[in-house]
Design a protein around this motif. Structure first.
Motif, mmCIF file in Angstrom:
data_model
loop_
_atom_site.group_PDB
_atom_site.id
_atom_site.type_symbol
_atom_site.label_atom_id
_atom_site.label_comp_id
_atom_site.label_asym_id
_atom_site.label_seq_id
_atom_site.Cartn_x
_atom_site.Cartn_y
_atom_site.Cartn_z
ATOM 1 N N MET A 1 0.766 -1.001 0.012
ATOM 2 C CA MET A 1 0.147 -0.113 0.004
ATOM 3 C C MET A 1 0.720 1.048 -0.121
ATOM 4 S SD MET A 1 -2.885 -0.987 2.867
ATOM 5 C CE MET A 1 -4.271 0.176 2.295
ATOM 6 N N ARG A 2 0.446 2.407 -0.330
ATOM 7 C CA ARG A 2 1.000 3.599 -0.429
ATOM 8 C C ARG A 2 0.435 4.241 0.969
ATOM 9 N NH1 ARG A 2 -1.461 6.201 -5.326
ATOM 10 N NH2 ARG A 2 -3.330 5.251 -4.388
ATOM 11 N N ILE A 3 1.408 4.409 1.806
ATOM 12 C CA ILE A 3 0.917 4.780 3.160
ATOM 13 C C ILE A 3 1.819 6.163 3.416
ATOM 14 C CG2 ILE A 3 1.183 4.291 5.733
ATOM 15 C CD1 ILE A 3 1.217 1.335 4.628
ATOM 16 N N CYS A 4 0.939 7.282 4.080
ATOM 17 C CA CYS A 4 1.723 8.432 4.431
ATOM 18 C C CYS A 4 1.479 8.327 6.154
ATOM 19 C CB CYS A 4 0.978 9.762 3.966
ATOM 20 S SG CYS A 4 1.706 11.244 4.667
ATOM 21 N N LEU A 5 2.939 8.627 6.607
ATOM 22 C CA LEU A 5 2.821 8.582 8.196
ATOM 23 C C LEU A 5 3.073 9.798 8.501
ATOM 24 C CD1 LEU A 5 4.863 5.478 9.145
ATOM 25 C CD2 LEU A 5 2.517 5.737 9.272
ATOM 26 N N ILE A 6 1.905 10.503 9.240
ATOM 27 C CA ILE A 6 2.108 11.909 9.819
ATOM 28 C C ILE A 6 2.880 11.801 11.325
ATOM 29 C CG2 ILE A 6 1.021 14.050 10.576
ATOM 30 C CD1 ILE A 6 -1.095 13.500 8.208
ATOM 31 N N ALA A 7 3.997 12.600 11.542
ATOM 32 C CA ALA A 7 4.681 12.508 12.803
ATOM 33 C C ALA A 7 4.772 13.738 13.197
ATOM 34 C CB ALA A 7 5.991 11.590 12.681
ATOM 35 N N SER A 8 5.480 14.109 14.254
ATOM 36 C CA SER A 8 5.839 15.309 14.715
ATOM 37 C C SER A 8 6.593 16.131 13.831
ATOM 38 C CB SER A 8 6.645 15.183 16.073
ATOM 39 O OG SER A 8 7.015 16.234 16.647
ATOM 40 N N SER A 9 5.950 17.522 13.716
ATOM 41 C CA SER A 9 6.833 18.386 12.749
ATOM 42 C C SER A 9 7.920 18.902 13.884
ATOM 43 C CB SER A 9 5.834 19.363 12.506
ATOM 44 O OG SER A 9 5.408 20.451 13.491
#
Length: 368
Positions: free
Chosen positions: A1-9
């Motif tokens: 799958m194409r996965i975007c992980l959003i973490a701490s900026s």
């Protein structure tokens, strides 16, 4: 799958990790990549290039001098985080408008910021938000505006219950890399790891270890200098030693070579990653019974204090140090593994991306 992980900026996803959330996101990204997924990571500058994940770096913000003079101005750090997540969500929405197709199959939000949730309706991709903390006003408010594709997961039953008045969340308990956090030889001294902040209360761990007759080593980043100077520094001596902010290999050696790991949290731990790391090393845990720790520390892997006092924690330290290390490790292998956690998330990703059952084959692969 194409996965975007959003973490701490704010913090890079790189060692030494600023906290458990950064360690968790790094392990997630690495394992998903190893399992053949295409991973894009939104995280602070300086994130680990060896992950081989595509990085979406936050857009920088520098307010004008006039704006900073405004009496209602938020701190610069608050504005920078606001700008970073606002820019990300608008970028994801604009990409769809320009191409007519979503860039990702699923977006997994591991940040603590409200904007990825509040602006989720702008993005046609399913967004899964993991609840890593007890309820906060900003995130509670954002959930009211979550898009129809938004899904929520909680890192423990305790965290899911804490959020139950606001949102229904599927429980996907955290996990640790039980290959990397391998069994250690144990020792005669105690250890405390984590962020040195009031809610983690390392000063109580020092007091309890002294009462129990154990020398204690502490490791982790100092996130509250005033607290460290006032409560921790005066307690340090040759029986309570601060080892600094260590990389994971150094932590594994320290934790695995200890008799007992002390978890002295004064808030309801959403999960208790440092406890899981210790148990994976075969090191039993002595902890206050707060939040997810009640679920994750078993009778064979640790002892929960009878009450919220240094004296009760000292009793737990003495008892936990007598537990069989092989039983502690066995509990970690059975219940606390990273592989199990990632498989659970893969199935959640699949259900979110294929709500009408089209992803059953992927679900079967994930279960295997």
């Amino acid at each position: 799958m194409r996965i975007c992980l959003i973490a701490s900026s704010q913090f890079p996803i790189a060692e030494p990790f600023a906290g458990g959330l950064e360690a968790h996101t790094h392990a997630m990204a690495r394992t998903l990549l190893e399992r053949g997924h295409e991973v894009t990571l939104f995280a602070g500058a300086g994130s680990d290039p060896e992950l081989n994940a595509e990085l979406l770096l936050p857009e920088e913000f520098c307010g004008s001098e006039t704006g900073r003079r405004d009496i209602s101005a938020k701190p610069e750090e608050w504005m920078q985080q606001h700008h970073a997540y606002l820019g990300l969500m608008l970028r994801l929405a604009q990409e769809f408008q320009q191409t007519g197709r979503p860039r990702f199959d699923v977006i997994h939000n591991n940040s603590l910021h409200h904007l990825p949730v509040a602006m989720s309706s702008l993005v046609p991709t399913p967004i899964i938000t993991t609840l890593h903390t007890p309820p906060t006003p900003w995130l509670e408010s954002a959930i009211s505006y979550a898009g129809p594709e938004a899904t929520f997961a909680a890192v423990s039953r305790a965290t899911a219950e804490a959020w139950s008045d606001v949102v229904s969340a599927e429980v996907v308990t955290n996990g640790v890399d039980i290959q990397r956090w391998s069994p250690g030889p144990g020792g005669t001294e105690a250890v405390w790891t984590g962020r040195l902040v009031p809610e983690k209360a390392p000063h109580l761990a020092i007091d309890a270890a002294r009462l129990a007759g154990f020398r204690i080593h502490l490791a982790g980043p100092v996130m509250d200098q005033d607290y460290f100077t006032t409560e921790v520094l005066p307690r340090l001596d040759d029986t309570a030693i601060y080892r600094g902010h260590l990389h994971q290999d150094e932590l594994r050696e320290l934790v695995g070579g200890s008799a007992v790991a002390v978890v002295s949290s004064q808030w309801d731990e959403p999960y208790g990653l440092v406890a899981a790391e210790a148990m994976a090393c075969g090191t039993p845990v002595a902890a206050f019974p707060r939040g997810g720790l009640v679920e994750n520390v078993s009778a064979t892997s640790g002892v929960l204090a009878a009450e919220n006092t240094a004296e009760a924690l000292a009793d737990a330290i003495r008892q936990a140090a007598e537990l069989d290390r092989s039983g502690v490790r066995a509990w970690a292998e059975k219940s606390l593994s990273l592989e199990r956690m990632v498989r659970d998330y893969e199935m959640l990703y699949d259900r979110a991306a294929h709500p009408h059952g089209a992803g059953q084959a992927q679900t079967a692969r994930a279960a295997a």
